[in-house]
Motif scaffolding. Sequence first.
Motif, PDB file in Angstrom:
ATOM      1  N   TYR A  30     -30.504 -36.582  87.090  1.00 11.45           N
ATOM      2  CA  TYR A  30     -29.219 -36.343  87.767  1.00 11.45           C
ATOM      3  C   TYR A  30     -29.352 -36.617  89.262  1.00 11.45           C
ATOM      4  CZ  TYR A  30     -28.431 -33.637  83.456  1.00 11.45           C
ATOM      5  OH  TYR A  30     -28.331 -33.234  82.161  1.00 11.45           O
ATOM      6  N   ILE A  31     -30.459 -36.191  89.848  1.00 13.16           N
ATOM      7  CA  ILE A  31     -30.701 -36.444  91.280  1.00 13.16           C
ATOM      8  C   ILE A  31     -30.763 -37.944  91.544  1.00 13.16           C
ATOM      9  CG2 ILE A  31     -32.403 -36.237  93.139  1.00 13.16           C
ATOM     10  CD1 ILE A  31     -33.083 -33.438  91.934  1.00 13.16           C
ATOM     11  N   GLU A  32     -31.476 -38.666  90.699  1.00 17.90           N
ATOM     12  CA  GLU A  32     -31.599 -40.117  90.866  1.00 17.90           C
ATOM     13  C   GLU A  32     -30.240 -40.794  90.822  1.00 17.90           C
ATOM     14  OE1 GLU A  32     -33.755 -43.670  91.501  1.00 17.90           O
ATOM     15  OE2 GLU A  32     -34.313 -41.573  91.701  1.00 17.90           O
ATOM     16  N   ARG A  33     -29.405 -40.376  89.898  1.00 15.73           N
ATOM     17  CA  ARG A  33     -28.065 -40.950  89.791  1.00 15.73           C
ATOM     18  C   ARG A  33     -27.272 -40.734  91.069  1.00 15.73           C
ATOM     19  NH1 ARG A  33     -22.838 -40.280  89.325  1.00 15.73           N
ATOM     20  NH2 ARG A  33     -21.627 -41.433  87.826  1.00 15.73           N
ATOM     21  N   VAL A  34     -27.291 -39.515  91.583  1.00 10.91           N
ATOM     22  CA  VAL A  34     -26.542 -39.208  92.799  1.00 10.91           C
ATOM     23  C   VAL A  34     -27.106 -39.983  93.986  1.00 10.91           C
ATOM     24  CG1 VAL A  34     -25.983 -37.380  94.450  1.00 10.91           C
ATOM     25  CG2 VAL A  34     -25.770 -36.959  92.005  1.00 10.91           C
ATOM     26  N   LEU A  35     -28.420 -40.042  94.096  1.00  8.16           N
ATOM     27  CA  LEU A  35     -29.022 -40.796  95.195  1.00  8.16           C
ATOM     28  C   LEU A  35     -28.649 -42.268  95.123  1.00  8.16           C
ATOM     29  CD1 LEU A  35     -32.586 -39.206  95.395  1.00  8.16           C
ATOM     30  CD2 LEU A  35     -30.711 -38.973  97.047  1.00  8.16           C
ATOM     31  N   GLU A  78     -25.144 -42.595  96.262  1.00  8.57           N
ATOM     32  CA  GLU A  78     -25.051 -42.426  97.710  1.00  8.57           C
ATOM     33  C   GLU A  78     -25.474 -43.698  98.429  1.00  8.57           C
ATOM     34  OE1 GLU A  78     -23.894 -39.973  99.865  1.00  8.57           O
ATOM     35  OE2 GLU A  78     -22.985 -39.352  97.991  1.00  8.57           O
ATOM     36  N   VAL A  79     -26.556 -44.317  97.985  1.00  6.64           N
ATOM     37  CA  VAL A  79     -27.019 -45.567  98.601  1.00  6.64           C
ATOM     38  C   VAL A  79     -25.959 -46.635  98.438  1.00  6.64           C
ATOM     39  CG1 VAL A  79     -28.727 -47.428  98.390  1.00  6.64           C
ATOM     40  CG2 VAL A  79     -29.465 -45.043  98.385  1.00  6.64           C
ATOM     41  N   GLN A 127     -21.597 -49.793 100.850  1.00  8.43           N
ATOM     42  CA  GLN A 127     -20.211 -50.267 100.826  1.00  8.43           C
ATOM     43  C   GLN A 127     -19.460 -49.784 102.063  1.00  8.43           C
ATOM     44  OE1 GLN A 127     -18.661 -48.864  97.111  1.00  8.43           O
ATOM     45  NE2 GLN A 127     -19.706 -50.421  95.913  1.00  8.43           N
ATOM     46  N   GLU A 128     -19.673 -48.527 102.445  1.00  3.67           N
ATOM     47  CA  GLU A 128     -18.998 -47.979 103.625  1.00  3.67           C
ATOM     48  C   GLU A 128     -19.422 -48.733 104.882  1.00  3.67           C
ATOM     49  OE1 GLU A 128     -19.407 -43.916 106.100  1.00  3.67           O
ATOM     50  OE2 GLU A 128     -18.915 -43.666 103.976  1.00  3.67           O
ATOM     51  N   ARG A 129     -20.721 -48.988 105.011  1.00  2.00           N
ATOM     52  CA  ARG A 129     -21.222 -49.704 106.178  1.00  2.00           C
ATOM     53  C   ARG A 129     -20.646 -51.117 106.225  1.00  2.00           C
ATOM     54  NH1 ARG A 129     -26.473 -49.261 105.438  1.00  2.00           N
ATOM     55  NH2 ARG A 129     -26.668 -51.278 104.439  1.00  2.00           N
ATOM     56  N   GLN A 130     -20.590 -51.793 105.062  1.00  2.00           N
ATOM     57  CA  GLN A 130     -20.041 -53.149 105.020  1.00  2.00           C
ATOM     58  C   GLN A 130     -18.559 -53.139 105.377  1.00  2.00           C
ATOM     59  OE1 GLN A 130     -21.142 -54.254 101.046  1.00  2.00           O
ATOM     60  NE2 GLN A 130     -23.127 -55.075 101.665  1.00  2.00           N
TER      61      GLN A 130
END
Length: 121
Positions: free
Chosen positions: A52-57, A60-61, A66-69
């Motif tokens: 679950y942590i891996e999925r969220v990370l 987030e990446v 996408q936000e930065r682009q």
Amino acid sequence: MKDMNVESVISKYNSRAAKGFEKYGVTTERGDIEFSGWLLHLQEELMDATIYIERVLNDEVSNHTQERQSTQAIARIVRELRGSSFSPTQVSSLSHWGMEAFTAPAPGISAYVWPEDREGN
């Protein structure tokens, strides 16, 4: 004084216990599982947690990229438009990107005060 966050967690524990009893018909007080069996259950739960942590990370990446682009694209457009005339619609749609819109004395004419053009900058 009650802490609403603690109360929320307690409520979730109680709900989870009821759901577990409904599904399995026993509580964690059962006596048919040995120590190593409980450790195996714990290991499986922790393995699930890391997934679950891996999925969220990963989300987030991906979202951060996408936000930065998107932010970079908007900054590029704003740089290209700088110095041009903006319509009131453009003013309102771009104003949340750090630019303050104002209306000039002539009705319907809008312009920007760019952050770097403010007095004191």
